[in-house]
Structures are given as C-alpha cells and as structure tokens.
Design a protein around this motif. Structure first.
Motif: not given
Length: 111
Positions: A15-16, A19-20, A22-23, A48
C-alpha cells in the motif's frame, strides 16, 4: 500468528509503495470536470503498473446520465464538452509519458 503478521506487513508495504508511486505522478494544472479527475486517477494507476506488478489493466469510469428529456442540445453540449476535455487531457498525459500506444479507450452508452 506468523502468517497473519507477515501478510499484514506485506499489505502495508504494498500500500505504501502504491501510494508513493501514485504521488510521484504530477497533478495536471487544472482538472475541469469529474471525468477529468477520474481519468487523472487512471493515469496514475497506469503509470504505477510496475509498482503494482501489473502487465495489463482494465479501468472503468462513469459519468452522469445522457438521458435528456428536455434541453437536449444544452445538456449534451455540456456533457460532451466535459468528456472531450477530459479525454484530451488524458491523451496528452499518456503521450507525454510514452504510454499512449499501450492504451485502448472505449466509450459506451445505452442512450
């Protein structure tokens, strides 16, 4: 205990990483519609794909109804304008990322 703990740790790590990933995709300067916002998220997901270990994806977005019982021309003009702008921005972002040749866009309506 051990299997559950390992599975939880792997889920949190994945998940992390997602997230990174996508960010790391820059936000467009302006998102003018709900369609644009949804297509921006699709762009992030496409970019991603390596992080997610995905070779092929299917994304689904939807917009409001095209079923106009009155003011047909005004309603359709607004909706098609939003759709055109969203798809134009989406296309530009994918071309800039070198991903355009890997994407198929399908638009469907029952009206």
């Amino acid at each position: 205990g051990q299997v559950w703990s390992s599975s939880l740790h792997n889920s949190i790590t994945s998940t992390q990483e997602l997230f990174h990933a996508q960010e790391s995709v820059p936000e467009p300067s302006s998102l003018t519609s709900q369609i644009g916002e949804q297509l921006n998220m699709v762009t992030k997901m496409i970019k991603s794909n390596e992080c997610r270990g995905s070779e092929r994806d299917l994304f689904y977005i939807e917009t409001g109804t095209f079923d106009h019982h009155s003011d047909l021309l005004v309603g359709l003009e607004e909706q098609f304008s939003d759709l055109n702008q969203g798809l134009s921005d989406f296309t530009t972002r994918l071309k800039d990322a070198g991903l355009w040749d890997n994407v198929v866009i399908m638009v469907s309506s029952d009206f």
